[in-house]
Design an enzyme around this catalytic site. Structure first.
Site, short mmCIF file in Angstrom:
data_model
loop_
_atom_site.label_atom_id
_atom_site.label_comp_id
_atom_site.label_asym_id
_atom_site.label_seq_id
_atom_site.Cartn_x
_atom_site.Cartn_y
_atom_site.Cartn_z
N CYS A 79 0.85 -1.19 0.00
CA CYS A 79 0.00 0.00 0.00
C CYS A 79 0.89 1.25 0.00
O CYS A 79 1.98 1.24 0.54
CB CYS A 79 -0.90 -0.03 1.24
SG CYS A 79 -1.70 1.52 1.63
N GLU A 346 -9.45 31.57 1.99
CA GLU A 346 -9.29 30.22 1.44
C GLU A 346 -9.74 30.23 -0.01
O GLU A 346 -10.74 30.88 -0.35
CB GLU A 346 -10.12 29.22 2.26
CG GLU A 346 -10.27 27.84 1.66
CD GLU A 346 -8.94 27.13 1.49
OE1 GLU A 346 -8.66 26.69 0.37
OE2 GLU A 346 -8.18 27.03 2.49
N CYS A 417 2.84 21.18 6.53
CA CYS A 417 2.82 19.72 6.38
C CYS A 417 3.99 19.24 5.54
O CYS A 417 4.06 18.05 5.20
CB CYS A 417 1.50 19.25 5.78
SG CYS A 417 1.14 19.94 4.15
#
Length: 460
Positions: A79, A346, A417
């Protein structure tokens, strides 16, 4: 000494690479070996040989590293999701901590000791191996057929669109496996075809699941290659049987995506059961989360991540704050409780609608949300005292960096991130002494993978 494809070599793994692969060297030649752990002694076969480095796979594990463990997932190596399931959790955390520090020092150019670097905030877990499991609140499963023509669901193997069949992913909530089995049963009983991306035929493309960890609400969305889901009335009882008793089936939606594309979600969404969203809470703030909404996948660690961002913002109640790349307003609403005014920006219009709904849901009146590119909208906002950015993996747009440097608020909070793009942006913000990097805290949001979140504070 030169090496060629299919050469077999013995080597000791010295370190991790950027995506969690092992790195070993022989006669000055560097090999990247997927699934290897620092401390492993292995026999490896070279898969690809470049001039100064190559890629190899383990042929034989001659001596296992003390940091190696048996993975709790039987298909982790096939995976594309979890690349570090075979590594003890304490070593995984050290790798992620080192990765963030290395990027900030090497790419960002910040000297060690010139800023506070905190220990990574790991997950607390009571599993026998101390490896965090069942932490994800969202999953997107492609649907297809195996070689025998049977319906399969799973995840794409690394760097491919080949589905690795999965019946129960150990980092997802256990109810997710029950949902997948229910959908496959519905498909088999009603002759509903799985999507084939090669010939663009078949109906069910993806199954998305969402769980509100704080509320117990479950949302399910089927992405289809068509205008309507046939026999929908036969699906709902199967889903209720799978979910109810454990959680509360709150939302079942159908998303229409008839394009020949790798993008999972289409633009049109319809509700076939319940409502179009689930509700979850982070701390004392509630959120409506639709299938199109971005929402952090690890509820437990998100509370820690946002608490650190709020701490770094150091709000007293008098500040004007920009929250750029604000999503559905998750960080904005935390900031609004402590600020005079928060402006969230956003680019996804649906997310901004969610953010406005979430402000009303929590009776927060000092948060204002605008749809658009952060770099375009920001120049029309009142001058900020604090800016918070939480950009996608590619980091901040160059024009946005210019806008931040033009307005020069007293304080910046950067949630990232991707350590590499974070370091690049921190370097730009610190150029010519504009900002000083004060403190960095990595947070483990994605246990079992090579990904890591980071929160940074900069002062003017």
């Amino acid at each position: 000494m030169s090496f060629n494809k299919n050469d077999e070599v013995c080597l000791t793994i010295e370190n991790f690479g950027n995506e969690g692969e092992g790195i070993g060297r022989i006669d000055g030649y560097t090999l990247f070996v997927k699934g290897a752990v620092p401390g492993d002694k292995i026999k490896a076969r070279i898969l690809k040989a470049n001039k100064n480095y190559g890629f190899a796979k383990i042929e034989e594990l001659l001596e296992a590293s003390p940091d190696r463990e048996n993975p709790p997932c039987p298909v982790y190596d096939k995976c594309g999701g979890c690349s570090l399931m075979h590594v003890k959790y304490a070593r995984e955390l050290k790798y992620k901590e080192d990765k963030v520090r290395d990027c900030i020092e090497r790419i960002g150019g910040f000297e060690r000791g010139s800023f506070i670097f905190n220990q990574i905030v790991g997950m607390e877990n009571a599993s026998p191996s101390n490896r965090p499991l069942r932490y994800r609140n969202k999953a997107q499963f492609p649907v297809g057929l195996n070689n025998d023509g049977k319906i399969i669901t799973g995840f794409y193997a690394s760097r491919s669109h080949r589905i690795t069949p999965i019946t129960d992913c150990p980092i997802e909530a256990s109810v997710t496996g029950d949902i997948l089995r229910a959908v496959k049963k519905y498909m088999a009983e009603n002759n509903i075809l799985a999507y084939d991306e090669v010939n663009h035929k078949g109906l069910i493309r993806h199954i998305m699941t969402r769980l509100g960890f704080a509320t117990g609400e479950v949302g399910i969305c089927l992405v289809i290659n068509g205008d309507k889901l046939p026999f929908a009335d036969k699906l709902i009882p199967l889903l209720k049987e799978a979910v109810d008793g454990k959680y509360n089936l709150t939302s079942v939606c159908v998303n229409i995506n008839k394009e020949k594309t790798n993008v999972i979600m289409g633009k049109k969404l319809s509700v076939i059961y319940g409502r179009s969203y689930i509700t979850d809470k982070i701390g004392d703030i509630a959120f409506h989360i639709s299938p199109m909404s971005f929402y952090q996948v690890n509820h437990t660690q998100t509370e820690k991540l946002y608490a650190k961002a709020l701490e770094y913002a150091a709000l007293t109640g008098n500040e004007t704050v920009w929250d750029l790349y604000c999503g559905i307003g998750t960080i904005s609403l935390f900031l609004a409780k402590k600020a005079a005014k928060v402006y969230g920006v956003e680019i996804v219009p649906e997310a901004i609608e969610n953010a406005k709904e979430n402000a009303k849901l929590n009776n927060i009146v000092n948060a204002e949300f605008t749809a658009g590119a952060a770099e375009a909208v920001a120049i029309h906002l009142p001058k900020p005292d604090v800016i918070v950015v939480d950009p996608p993996r590619k980091g901040c747009d160059g024009k946005l960096i210019e806008t931040i440097l033009k307005y020069k608020p007293n304080r910046l909070v950067y949630v990232s991130c991707d350590p590499a793009t974070l370091a690049r942006d921190l370097k730009l913000l610190a150029a010519d002494g504009a900002y000083k990097l004060i403190e960095v805290t990595p947070v483990d949001q994605f246990s079992g993978s090579f990904h890591v979140e980071t929160v940074c504070m900069m002062l003017r």
